[in-house]
Design a protein around this motif. Sequence first.
Motif, short mmCIF file in Angstrom:
data_model
loop_
_atom_site.label_atom_id
_atom_site.label_comp_id
_atom_site.label_asym_id
_atom_site.label_seq_id
_atom_site.Cartn_x
_atom_site.Cartn_y
_atom_site.Cartn_z
N SER A 14 0.83 -1.20 0.00
CA SER A 14 0.00 0.00 0.00
C SER A 14 0.87 1.25 0.00
CB SER A 14 -0.92 0.01 1.22
OG SER A 14 -1.61 1.24 1.31
N HIS A 15 0.72 2.08 -1.04
CA HIS A 15 1.38 3.38 -1.09
C HIS A 15 0.41 4.51 -0.75
CE1 HIS A 15 3.81 0.85 -3.87
NE2 HIS A 15 4.82 1.58 -3.47
N THR A 16 -0.88 4.19 -0.64
CA THR A 16 -1.90 5.24 -0.63
C THR A 16 -2.74 5.30 0.65
OG1 THR A 16 -3.33 3.69 -1.84
CG2 THR A 16 -2.15 5.34 -3.13
N CYS A 42 -4.16 -6.40 6.08
CA CYS A 42 -4.42 -6.50 4.64
C CYS A 42 -5.83 -6.00 4.33
CB CYS A 42 -4.30 -7.95 4.17
SG CYS A 42 -2.64 -8.63 4.21
N ILE A 65 -10.75 -2.17 0.57
CA ILE A 65 -10.05 -1.00 0.02
C ILE A 65 -11.09 0.00 -0.48
CG2 ILE A 65 -8.30 -0.20 -1.60
CD1 ILE A 65 -7.45 -3.14 -1.95
N ASP A 96 -8.27 2.43 -4.04
CA ASP A 96 -8.00 1.34 -4.98
C ASP A 96 -7.52 1.91 -6.31
OD1 ASP A 96 -7.87 -1.22 -6.01
OD2 ASP A 96 -9.93 -1.75 -5.50
N GLU A 125 -3.92 3.52 -6.04
CA GLU A 125 -2.81 2.60 -5.80
C GLU A 125 -2.31 2.00 -7.12
OE1 GLU A 125 0.16 0.89 -4.59
OE2 GLU A 125 -1.01 1.78 -2.95
N MET A 133 -4.28 -5.74 -0.95
CA MET A 133 -3.31 -4.72 -0.56
C MET A 133 -2.75 -5.10 0.81
SD MET A 133 -3.94 -0.61 -0.10
CE MET A 133 -4.50 -0.40 -1.79
N GLY A 184 -0.46 -4.10 4.05
CA GLY A 184 0.01 -2.92 4.75
C GLY A 184 1.33 -3.12 5.46
#
Length: 325
Positions: free
Chosen positions: A83-85, A91, A125, A130, A133, A164, A166
């Motif tokens: 996850s970048h966002t 998860c 998400i 979503d 990302e 995703m 984390g």
Amino acid sequence: MTTRAASHAGSWYKRSPSVLALELEEYLAAVPSSINQQELPIPSARVIIAPHAGYDYCADNAAWAYKSLDLSNATRVFLLGPSHTMYLSGCAITGNAKYATPFGDLIVDKATVAELQATGKFDTIPHDVDEDEHSLEMHCPYIYTMLSKHFKTPEEHPTLVPVMVGNTSPSTETEYGNIFAPYLADPTSVFVVSSDFCHWGSRFQYTYYLPNSPSSREGRSLRRRDATPTDPPIHESIEKLDRMSMDAIEAGKHGGFLDNLQQTNNTVCGRHPIGVVMAAIDGLRDAGRVPSDRGYFKFTQYSRSSDPVDASDSSVSYASAYATI
């Protein structure tokens, strides 16, 4: 339920289906027909690690993983990415019904999503997150391309399970590994793990440098005013850091990979999805459900976005691997 748009098409990769198809086919054609004295795809190679940067930087590298992938028995594809966002300690799983690509839609596996959600361990998400990302989306055109080679029609394509991952702790990775282990043991399941490797430079807050010495304990963080090191050049030190992480992954022990990350703090952005899958393999191995010669990653390609010369430079590393299960 909605469709997740191909939000990075036209910027991170080509929007035109014909242009994108030509590009991916050229990358795949450049990969040898055999690796490690085995014809591609590698039989039972149901797990791959591949990068997720813009295609101009890493799609040629990712082709090595995708050409190794065995889809002969696949009915579903698990796609795990960092996850970048949004911040996550565990998860999260998509709430969308489809993932769009320039070639067509990948259908989300509603039944498997429901099974995972029933564990109580998965968030959903948010739709905007979503679509923001990139770590999952960047694999979708490649997945669609490879499925189209193995199945006659889109209706026959295996379904997609986008997850995703984390900022998971070691124990949390083991917990999720135990959840995914039965799916990993299923010969109809394929796992795609999304990860770039070292993000080096002050803009990534990581300038660790390893001089030519036998111990990484002698490493240090470079500052902009430091003299340019030459023994070795910075880019060779970065590769050494990455090779250490890759060696730890190839050794096949989740704990060994965690030890490597603690030792060097290498900024492997997909370290948590990799950790979850390694923990799942550990669990299967401990239960005797993986043959002794399987469950080990083999790296086939390594590259960087650039070769830093001094502390003001930066680069991102990319690596592709497969594992037979």
